[in-house]
Design a protein around this motif. Structure first.
Motif, PDB file in Angstrom:
ATOM      1  N   ASP A  64      54.551  12.353   5.614  1.00  0.00           N
ATOM      2  CA  ASP A  64      54.710  12.983   6.417  1.00  0.00           C
ATOM      3  C   ASP A  64      53.812  13.379   7.826  1.00  0.00           C
ATOM      4  O   ASP A  64      52.762  13.886   7.598  1.00  0.00           O
ATOM      5  CB  ASP A  64      55.447  14.196   6.419  1.00  0.00           C
ATOM      6  CG  ASP A  64      56.251  13.974   5.076  1.00  0.00           C
ATOM      7  OD1 ASP A  64      57.403  12.791   5.504  1.00  0.00           O
ATOM      8  OD2 ASP A  64      56.549  14.839   4.304  1.00  0.00           O
ATOM      9  N   VAL A  65      53.601  13.648   8.814  1.00  0.00           N
ATOM     10  CA  VAL A  65      52.913  13.871  10.187  1.00  0.00           C
ATOM     11  C   VAL A  65      53.140  14.497  11.039  1.00  0.00           C
ATOM     12  O   VAL A  65      55.067  14.772  11.905  1.00  0.00           O
ATOM     13  CB  VAL A  65      52.468  12.173  10.765  1.00  0.00           C
ATOM     14  CG1 VAL A  65      51.585  12.143  12.077  1.00  0.00           C
ATOM     15  CG2 VAL A  65      51.631  11.159   9.662  1.00  0.00           C
ATOM     16  N   ALA A  66      52.289  15.899  11.054  1.00  0.00           N
ATOM     17  CA  ALA A  66      52.381  16.215  12.345  1.00  0.00           C
ATOM     18  C   ALA A  66      52.035  16.152  13.394  1.00  0.00           C
ATOM     19  O   ALA A  66      50.274  16.381  13.443  1.00  0.00           O
ATOM     20  CB  ALA A  66      52.515  17.623  11.578  1.00  0.00           C
ATOM     21  N   ILE A  67      52.259  15.657  14.580  1.00  0.00           N
ATOM     22  CA  ILE A  67      52.102  15.269  16.111  1.00  0.00           C
ATOM     23  C   ILE A  67      52.031  16.916  16.683  1.00  0.00           C
ATOM     24  O   ILE A  67      52.728  17.646  17.646  1.00  0.00           O
ATOM     25  CB  ILE A  67      53.316  14.130  16.490  1.00  0.00           C
ATOM     26  CG1 ILE A  67      53.048  13.352  15.412  1.00  0.00           C
ATOM     27  CG2 ILE A  67      52.519  13.962  18.279  1.00  0.00           C
ATOM     28  CD1 ILE A  67      55.127  12.550  15.887  1.00  0.00           C
ATOM     29  N   LEU A  68      50.735  16.703  17.286  1.00  0.00           N
ATOM     30  CA  LEU A  68      49.827  17.799  17.853  1.00  0.00           C
ATOM     31  C   LEU A  68      49.758  16.805  19.004  1.00  0.00           C
ATOM     32  O   LEU A  68      48.563  16.013  19.322  1.00  0.00           O
ATOM     33  CB  LEU A  68      49.121  18.648  17.543  1.00  0.00           C
ATOM     34  CG  LEU A  68      49.066  19.629  17.039  1.00  0.00           C
ATOM     35  CD1 LEU A  68      49.910  19.476  15.379  1.00  0.00           C
ATOM     36  CD2 LEU A  68      48.373  21.017  16.094  1.00  0.00           C
ATOM     37  N   TYR A  69      49.719  17.716  19.920  1.00  0.00           N
ATOM     38  CA  TYR A  69      49.656  16.823  21.908  1.00  0.00           C
ATOM     39  C   TYR A  69      49.856  17.913  22.927  1.00  0.00           C
ATOM     40  O   TYR A  69      49.899  19.377  22.682  1.00  0.00           O
ATOM     41  CB  TYR A  69      50.954  15.813  22.134  1.00  0.00           C
ATOM     42  CG  TYR A  69      52.543  16.569  22.349  1.00  0.00           C
ATOM     43  CD1 TYR A  69      52.446  16.970  23.434  1.00  0.00           C
ATOM     44  CD2 TYR A  69      52.687  16.726  21.316  1.00  0.00           C
ATOM     45  CE1 TYR A  69      54.146  17.534  23.561  1.00  0.00           C
ATOM     46  CE2 TYR A  69      54.148  17.783  21.499  1.00  0.00           C
ATOM     47  CZ  TYR A  69      54.582  17.776  22.745  1.00  0.00           C
ATOM     48  OH  TYR A  69      55.953  18.125  23.321  1.00  0.00           O
ATOM     49  N   LEU A  70      49.088  17.153  23.966  1.00  0.00           N
ATOM     50  CA  LEU A  70      48.957  19.193  25.173  1.00  0.00           C
ATOM     51  C   LEU A  70      49.947  19.283  25.783  1.00  0.00           C
ATOM     52  O   LEU A  70      50.840  19.894  25.641  1.00  0.00           O
ATOM     53  CB  LEU A  70      47.729  18.574  26.127  1.00  0.00           C
ATOM     54  CG  LEU A  70      47.086  19.128  27.046  1.00  0.00           C
ATOM     55  CD1 LEU A  70      46.863  21.212  26.452  1.00  0.00           C
ATOM     56  CD2 LEU A  70      46.422  18.357  27.700  1.00  0.00           C
ATOM     57  N   CYS A  71      50.815  18.075  26.145  1.00  0.00           N
ATOM     58  CA  CYS A  71      51.593  18.182  27.062  1.00  0.00           C
ATOM     59  C   CYS A  71      52.656  16.401  27.581  1.00  0.00           C
ATOM     60  O   CYS A  71      53.963  16.790  28.512  1.00  0.00           O
ATOM     61  CB  CYS A  71      51.926  18.446  28.669  1.00  0.00           C
ATOM     62  SG  CYS A  71      50.131  17.955  29.709  1.00  0.00           S
ATOM     63  N   GLU A  72      52.415  16.209  26.612  1.00  0.00           N
ATOM     64  CA  GLU A  72      53.454  14.464  27.336  1.00  0.00           C
ATOM     65  C   GLU A  72      54.433  14.519  26.412  1.00  0.00           C
ATOM     66  O   GLU A  72      54.544  13.693  25.058  1.00  0.00           O
ATOM     67  CB  GLU A  72      51.901  13.057  27.189  1.00  0.00           C
ATOM     68  CG  GLU A  72      51.467  13.667  28.183  1.00  0.00           C
ATOM     69  CD  GLU A  72      51.263  13.662  29.457  1.00  0.00           C
ATOM     70  OE1 GLU A  72      52.864  13.394  29.939  1.00  0.00           O
ATOM     71  OE2 GLU A  72      50.561  13.503  30.420  1.00  0.00           O
TER      72      GLU A  72
END
Length: 283
Positions: A64-72
């Motif tokens: 399972d994956v937590a996707i951390l991103y800035l703003c896209e």
């Protein structure tokens, strides 16, 4: 966190992967074999580029994956759909890894919603090319270090109470740490710091059964370069100076992250892998 430096808007960072032509290749190249079955991973910068390819491959291998991103957000949601299409849970969390409070809240959210944390992939980064060192503003210098290396410290600090024996941390450094880059002085300096951080953190955590390694990609076709201020001339020949003669694709880099994150690399810690198109470096 009140002293976080505002994001620089001198370029189009972080950039939409959907706007690139040709599109980067993120698709895993082989069937999964359960190497990350039952694991929970955080991947920063997973909305696009190497981060998306890592998230896709981890999901195929059972995480399972937590996707951390800035703003896209649109890119991040596409990555989440990719993870879910592999039958795994996906969590998208938007924010600035250079903000300590965001990192603490993000890790807490992951543990609350996905139940635990086994793997931390510190991949998020930014770069701003400059021809002369005097062109690098104090704001840019602080911002690049804040994202590229401070963010790794903040996330590891937040994740540490949740990481048990058998956990893995994989950091993204760069070939620029080894070969240098005349136009990426601040960026390459952060990558040198990341390599030293990786080696030192490994020494710090290995006694508790937590492995720490890194990947040092060469020129890879992701939004980082076209959206990070690279000029048309550089983009036209991007990657051609490697012995292989072309830029790499994200799905050619993701297997290095998988190897270091899974038990195949159970006897490796404090090391750096070099998927860089054949450039020989002092690893």
């Amino acid at each position: 966190m009140t002293d976080t430096i505002p994001m620089i808007h001198e370029d189009a960072l972080p950039g939409h992967e959907s706007a690139l032509d040709p599109k980067p290749e993120w698709q895993p190249r082989y069937p999964g074999s359960g190497r990350l079955a039952g694991k929970v991973a955080i991947v920063t910068g997973a909305d696009s580029g190497i981060g998306r390819a890592v998230a896709a491959l981890f999901a195929r291998e059972g995480a399972d994956v937590a996707i951390l991103y800035l703003c896209e957000q649109d890119d991040a949601e596409e990555t989440a759909d990719i993870v879910r299409s592999e039958g795994r849970r996906a969590l998208t969390i938007a924010g600035d890894v250079g903000d300590k409070a965001f990192c603490e809240n993000a890790v807490a959210q992951v543990v609350a919603q996905l139940g635990k944390l086994d793997i931390l992939v510190n991949n998020a980064g930014e770069q701003h090319p400059d021809k002369d060192i005097t062109d690098i503003s104090e704001q840019q210098l602080r911002r690049t270090f804040q994202t590229n290396i401070f963010g790794m410290f903040f996330l590891v600090q937040a994740a540490r109470p949740h990481l048990k024996s058998g956990a893995a941390i994989v950091n993204c450094t760069s070939v620029t740490m080894y070969n240098g880059s005349k136009d990426l002085l601040d960026y390459s300096a952060t990558k040198g710091a990341i390599t030293a951080f990786t080696r030192s953190l490994s020494e710090n955590l290995i006694g508790d059964g937590i492995r720490v390694n890194a990947v040092a990609p060469g020129p890879i076709w992701t939004p980082l370069n076209p959206c990070g201020g690279a000029d048309e001339e550089k983009l036209a020949t991007f990657g051609e100076k490697t012995p292989i003669g072309r830029p790499g694709q994200p799905n050619e880099i993701a297997p290095s992250f998988l190897f270091l994150a899974c038990d195949d690399a159970s006897y490796m810690s404090g090391q750096v892998l070099h998927p860089n198109g054949g450039m020989i470096v002092n690893g």
